[in-house]
Design a protein around this motif. Structure first.
Motif, PDB file in Angstrom:
ATOM      1  N   SER A 160     -75.356 -39.788  38.823  1.00 12.59           N
ATOM      2  CA  SER A 160     -75.443 -39.122  40.124  1.00 12.59           C
ATOM      3  C   SER A 160     -74.579 -39.803  41.184  1.00 12.59           C
ATOM      4  O   SER A 160     -74.443 -39.282  42.288  1.00 12.59           O
ATOM      5  CB  SER A 160     -76.903 -39.088  40.610  1.00 12.59           C
ATOM      6  N   TRP A 161     -73.976 -40.948  40.851  1.00 12.30           N
ATOM      7  CA  TRP A 161     -73.091 -41.619  41.804  1.00 12.30           C
ATOM      8  C   TRP A 161     -71.826 -40.773  41.958  1.00 12.30           C
ATOM      9  O   TRP A 161     -71.230 -40.344  40.953  1.00 12.30           O
ATOM     10  CB  TRP A 161     -72.720 -43.011  41.325  1.00 12.30           C
ATOM     11  N   PHE A 162     -71.415 -40.546  43.182  1.00 11.70           N
ATOM     12  CA  PHE A 162     -70.260 -39.690  43.399  1.00 11.70           C
ATOM     13  C   PHE A 162     -69.027 -40.233  42.673  1.00 11.70           C
ATOM     14  O   PHE A 162     -68.650 -41.397  42.827  1.00 11.70           O
ATOM     15  CB  PHE A 162     -69.939 -39.558  44.891  1.00 11.70           C
ATOM     16  N   GLY A 163     -68.392 -39.363  41.890  1.00 15.98           N
ATOM     17  CA  GLY A 163     -67.162 -39.724  41.188  1.00 15.98           C
ATOM     18  C   GLY A 163     -67.363 -40.389  39.845  1.00 15.98           C
ATOM     19  O   GLY A 163     -66.384 -40.711  39.163  1.00 15.98           O
ATOM     20  N   VAL A 164     -68.610 -40.589  39.416  1.00  9.88           N
ATOM     21  CA  VAL A 164     -68.874 -41.259  38.141  1.00  9.88           C
ATOM     22  C   VAL A 164     -69.465 -40.262  37.150  1.00  9.88           C
ATOM     23  O   VAL A 164     -70.430 -39.564  37.454  1.00  9.88           O
ATOM     24  CB  VAL A 164     -69.857 -42.438  38.313  1.00  9.88           C
ATOM     25  N   ASN A 165     -68.908 -40.194  35.964  1.00  7.67           N
ATOM     26  CA  ASN A 165     -69.465 -39.392  34.882  1.00  7.67           C
ATOM     27  C   ASN A 165     -69.675 -40.283  33.665  1.00  7.67           C
ATOM     28  O   ASN A 165     -68.995 -41.305  33.498  1.00  7.67           O
ATOM     29  CB  ASN A 165     -68.535 -38.229  34.523  1.00  7.67           C
ATOM     30  N   THR A 166     -70.613 -39.897  32.812  1.00  6.75           N
ATOM     31  CA  THR A 166     -70.955 -40.721  31.663  1.00  6.75           C
ATOM     32  C   THR A 166     -70.933 -39.901  30.380  1.00  6.75           C
ATOM     33  O   THR A 166     -70.904 -38.667  30.402  1.00  6.75           O
ATOM     34  CB  THR A 166     -72.353 -41.350  31.821  1.00  6.75           C
ATOM     35  N   VAL A 167     -70.943 -40.606  29.268  1.00  6.13           N
ATOM     36  CA  VAL A 167     -71.052 -39.998  27.957  1.00  6.13           C
ATOM     37  C   VAL A 167     -72.127 -40.753  27.188  1.00  6.13           C
ATOM     38  O   VAL A 167     -72.301 -41.964  27.386  1.00  6.13           O
ATOM     39  CB  VAL A 167     -69.694 -40.047  27.224  1.00  6.13           C
ATOM     40  N   PHE A 168     -72.873 -40.055  26.323  1.00  7.84           N
ATOM     41  CA  PHE A 168     -73.969 -40.675  25.576  1.00  7.84           C
ATOM     42  C   PHE A 168     -73.439 -41.134  24.217  1.00  7.84           C
ATOM     43  O   PHE A 168     -73.026 -40.325  23.390  1.00  7.84           O
ATOM     44  CB  PHE A 168     -75.108 -39.673  25.398  1.00  7.84           C
ATOM     45  N   VAL A 169     -73.411 -42.440  24.005  1.00  5.19           N
ATOM     46  CA  VAL A 169     -72.867 -43.017  22.777  1.00  5.19           C
ATOM     47  C   VAL A 169     -73.827 -44.083  22.254  1.00  5.19           C
ATOM     48  O   VAL A 169     -74.207 -44.997  22.994  1.00  5.19           O
ATOM     49  CB  VAL A 169     -71.485 -43.660  23.026  1.00  5.19           C
ATOM     50  N   ASP A 170     -74.211 -43.962  20.991  1.00  9.40           N
ATOM     51  CA  ASP A 170     -75.090 -44.970  20.362  1.00  9.40           C
ATOM     52  C   ASP A 170     -76.328 -45.250  21.203  1.00  9.40           C
ATOM     53  O   ASP A 170     -76.681 -46.416  21.462  1.00  9.40           O
ATOM     54  CB  ASP A 170     -74.301 -46.265  20.123  1.00  9.40           C
ATOM     55  N   TRP A 171     -76.972 -44.175  21.643  1.00 14.91           N
ATOM     56  CA  TRP A 171     -78.230 -44.257  22.378  1.00 14.91           C
ATOM     57  C   TRP A 171     -78.101 -44.935  23.737  1.00 14.91           C
ATOM     58  O   TRP A 171     -79.071 -45.435  24.291  1.00 14.91           O
ATOM     59  CB  TRP A 171     -79.312 -44.963  21.545  1.00 14.91           C
ATOM     60  N   LYS A 172     -76.907 -44.942  24.270  1.00 15.64           N
ATOM     61  CA  LYS A 172     -76.706 -45.485  25.607  1.00 15.64           C
ATOM     62  C   LYS A 172     -75.735 -44.587  26.374  1.00 15.64           C
ATOM     63  O   LYS A 172     -74.855 -43.967  25.792  1.00 15.64           O
ATOM     64  CB  LYS A 172     -76.112 -46.899  25.552  1.00 15.64           C
ATOM     65  N   TYR A 173     -75.929 -44.545  27.666  1.00 15.78           N
ATOM     66  CA  TYR A 173     -74.969 -43.864  28.524  1.00 15.78           C
ATOM     67  C   TYR A 173     -73.848 -44.840  28.870  1.00 15.78           C
ATOM     68  O   TYR A 173     -74.097 -45.982  29.250  1.00 15.78           O
ATOM     69  CB  TYR A 173     -75.644 -43.341  29.798  1.00 15.78           C
ATOM     70  N   ARG A 174     -72.629 -44.375  28.720  1.00 17.08           N
ATOM     71  CA  ARG A 174     -71.463 -45.217  29.011  1.00 17.08           C
ATOM     72  C   ARG A 174     -70.571 -44.513  30.024  1.00 17.08           C
ATOM     73  O   ARG A 174     -70.396 -43.295  29.981  1.00 17.08           O
ATOM     74  CB  ARG A 174     -70.658 -45.489  27.730  1.00 17.08           C
ATOM     75  N   VAL A 175     -69.980 -45.275  30.929  1.00 19.33           N
ATOM     76  CA  VAL A 175     -69.105 -44.704  31.951  1.00 19.33           C
ATOM     77  C   VAL A 175     -67.861 -44.121  31.281  1.00 19.33           C
ATOM     78  O   VAL A 175     -67.143 -44.819  30.562  1.00 19.33           O
ATOM     79  CB  VAL A 175     -68.697 -45.771  32.988  1.00 19.33           C
ATOM     80  N   SER A 176     -67.602 -42.833  31.522  1.00 11.95           N
ATOM     81  CA  SER A 176     -66.454 -42.167  30.891  1.00 11.95           C
ATOM     82  C   SER A 176     -65.410 -41.697  31.901  1.00 11.95           C
ATOM     83  O   SER A 176     -64.251 -41.496  31.538  1.00 11.95           O
ATOM     84  CB  SER A 176     -66.919 -40.971  30.059  1.00 11.95           C
ATOM     85  N   GLU A 177     -65.812 -41.515  33.169  1.00 11.93           N
ATOM     86  CA  GLU A 177     -64.862 -41.026  34.165  1.00 11.93           C
ATOM     87  C   GLU A 177     -65.130 -41.670  35.519  1.00 11.93           C
ATOM     88  O   GLU A 177     -66.282 -41.752  35.958  1.00 11.93           O
ATOM     89  CB  GLU A 177     -64.963 -39.498  34.308  1.00 11.93           C
ATOM     90  N   LEU A 178     -64.077 -42.109  36.175  1.00 14.50           N
ATOM     91  CA  LEU A 178     -64.115 -42.522  37.575  1.00 14.50           C
ATOM     92  C   LEU A 178     -63.135 -41.627  38.320  1.00 14.50           C
ATOM     93  O   LEU A 178     -61.919 -41.782  38.205  1.00 14.50           O
ATOM     94  CB  LEU A 178     -63.713 -43.996  37.731  1.00 14.50           C
TER      95      LEU A 178
END
Length: 336
Positions: free
Chosen positions: A35-53
């Protein structure tokens, strides 16, 4: 998300003076990093990882509608890019264009090997591109235009086989590098307003996927390369504001997909009345401030898509011999 990625985001926020951003909605106010502006994530190996700034825009709206205020681009980032990007291994998109970030580029970006888009345009970055960026083998788009980079381009492109869009314009680069000419997927090359010199690179002829070339406002000399006729997919070409010689190669009649051509301010000559390349899709042609001669003839009869023609400051006959050869309203605002 892993603690290391949280620390990296915190470091990025501090070093780009996050509290001065136009829009920093939800940063450090919630555990939900997505929900942080400009941050997107992807779900990998049971964890959310930062994918886009994506901090190249602010997305502020007025009265709930889609009208941007303070400009849709730019988010007032400043400071420097010294974040340890190695802590963000799943980052695919990094966009901070149209901000005020300065100093040199971080070499740590090389470790983000999943990166497919890196756009840093319109900032105040300086120095040169780190050699270590040659590890970014998944990169599809690279834009570092409108900064303060200088000297020679480093040899970073050899392994970037997916790179299709490169914009290095409006800097102070002075020397080409040979491994730029092995990018077989390259479709867009913008290198305007640098300090490139000597002859226009004939090696570009091997890049058959090229659709756009802009090498205007450099220090190129010599003739237009005849072998660029091999660029069968080329749609847009600008080499304006260079000190060139001779004429348009007859081999360029093969460039049948050209829509926009800017050869202005290049000192070349051409008899416009007797020969014209078979650019039947041409929409915009700028040849002003050259040594063109001749009279408009039926050579223009088949250029039915032509809507912009700039020919002033040449040695042309101002008489249009047959209005049928100048289509639509073109004759009314043709730039003599």
């Amino acid at each position: 998300i892993p603690l290391g990625e949280c620390i990296a985001l915190s470091d990025f926020y501090k070093k780009t003076i996050g509290e001065q951003r136009t829009n920093d909605n939800n940063w450090f106010t919630t555990w939900n990093v997505e929900s942080w502006f400009g941050v997107n994530t992807v779900f990998v190996d049971w964890k959310y990882r930062v994918s886009e700034l994506l901090l190249h825009r602010n997305d502020l709206t007025s009265s709930g509608d889609a009208t941007f205020i303070q400009g849709a681009t730019g988010n007032n980032l400043s400071g420097e890019l010294t974040t340890n990007f190695a802590a963000l291994p799943y980052l695919k998109l990094l966009r901070i264009d149209d901000n005020k970030v300065q100093w040199t580029l971080p070499s740590s970006i090389w470790s983000v090997t999943w990166l497919t888009m890196l756009t840093l345009s319109n900032n105040k970055l300086s120095g040169t591109i780190p050699q270590s960026w040659s590890w970014l083998t998944q990169l599809n788009r690279l834009a570092v235009n409108n900064n303060l980079f200088q000297w020679a381009l480093p040899n970073i492109f050899a392994g970037m086989s997916s790179l299709s869009n490169v914009n290095i314009g409006y800097n102070q680069f002075s020397t080409w590098l040979s491994n730029l000419f092995v990018l077989n997927a390259l479709q867009i090359l913008h290198g305007a307003n640098n300090m490139f010199q000597w002859a226009l690179p004939t090696q570009l002829s091997a890049l058959s996927s090229l659709k756009e070339i802009d090498l205007s406002a450099n220090q190129f000399t010599g003739a237009l390369p005849t072998n660029w006729s091999a660029l069968s997919n080329l749609e847009s070409l600008s080499v304006s504001s260079n000190t060139l010689t001779w004429t348009i190669p007859t081999s360029w009649t093969a460039l049948s997909k050209l829509k926009n051509v800017n050869l202005s301010n290049t000192n070349i000559w051409w008899n416009i009345g007797t020969t014209i390349p078979s650019w039947l899709l041409i929409q915009s042609l700028d040849i002003q401030n050259n040594n063109f001669i001749g009279t408009f003839t039926n050579a223009f009869e088949n250029l039915t898509w032509l809507t912009s023609l700039r020919v002033n400051n040449n040695y042309l006959d101002r008489t249009v011999t047959n209005n049928a050869y100048v289509h639509g309203d073109l004759e009314q605002w043709m730039d003599w």
